[in-house]
Design a protein around this motif. Sequence first.
Motif, short mmCIF file in Angstrom:
data_model
loop_
_atom_site.label_atom_id
_atom_site.label_comp_id
_atom_site.label_asym_id
_atom_site.label_seq_id
_atom_site.Cartn_x
_atom_site.Cartn_y
_atom_site.Cartn_z
N LEU A 36 0.86 -1.18 0.00
CA LEU A 36 0.00 0.00 0.00
C LEU A 36 0.90 1.23 0.00
CD1 LEU A 36 -2.88 1.22 0.28
CD2 LEU A 36 -2.52 1.13 2.74
N LEU A 37 0.69 2.10 -0.98
CA LEU A 37 1.49 3.30 -1.11
C LEU A 37 0.59 4.52 -1.01
CD1 LEU A 37 4.19 4.72 -1.85
CD2 LEU A 37 3.44 4.56 -4.23
N LEU A 38 0.87 5.36 -0.02
CA LEU A 38 0.15 6.61 0.15
C LEU A 38 1.18 7.73 0.13
CD1 LEU A 38 -2.02 5.53 3.18
CD2 LEU A 38 -2.85 5.88 0.88
N SER A 39 0.88 8.81 -0.59
CA SER A 39 1.79 9.94 -0.59
C SER A 39 1.04 11.22 -0.30
CB SER A 39 2.53 10.04 -1.93
OG SER A 39 1.63 10.28 -2.97
N THR A 90 -1.71 10.37 -3.73
CA THR A 90 -1.65 9.07 -4.40
C THR A 90 -2.05 7.97 -3.43
OG1 THR A 90 0.20 9.83 -5.75
CG2 THR A 90 -0.18 7.47 -5.69
N PHE A 91 -2.94 7.09 -3.88
CA PHE A 91 -3.35 5.90 -3.13
C PHE A 91 -3.20 4.74 -4.09
CE2 PHE A 91 -6.36 2.65 -1.96
CZ PHE A 91 -6.27 2.60 -0.58
N SER A 92 -2.29 3.81 -3.78
CA SER A 92 -2.01 2.72 -4.70
C SER A 92 -1.93 1.40 -3.91
CB SER A 92 -0.67 2.99 -5.40
OG SER A 92 -0.31 1.91 -6.20
N LEU A 93 -2.58 0.36 -4.43
CA LEU A 93 -2.57 -0.96 -3.81
C LEU A 93 -2.13 -1.99 -4.83
CD1 LEU A 93 -3.24 -2.83 -1.40
CD2 LEU A 93 -5.54 -3.01 -2.34
#
Length: 121
Positions: A36-39, A90-93
């Motif tokens: 899980l990437l949050l920026s 950014t929200f990436s899974l």
Amino acid sequence: ADNTFHRASSTFWETYYDYQCYYKEAREEPVKLATLLLSDVRVCVCADETLNGHDNLVYMINLLDDGTCVPPDLRFTTLWGRVVLGQCSTFSLQLRNFSSELIHIKNATLKGMICGAEAVS
């Protein structure tokens, strides 16, 4: 009788060997289940006057979850409510080792309420 013992013995060793192989593989390198990437994350949790008091919170819990029917006379040891505001650029899974992302959202905004309750037992 000798054949039966030999089959039981080989089955045990095959199982033991499979376990040893699995144990070795598991120890070598852990597998990522998800990434899980949050920026640029911003979160604001606010106390709102409408979420104070037993009656207001029971009303909000019933309003938020249609499947829940909290009786108005139910007593709680813990009962709280907050308004939550969140933003991220950014929200990436990504699942396991797949090269493509399952979810990729840019400029996400989250607004809502969260309630916590623990009934008297």
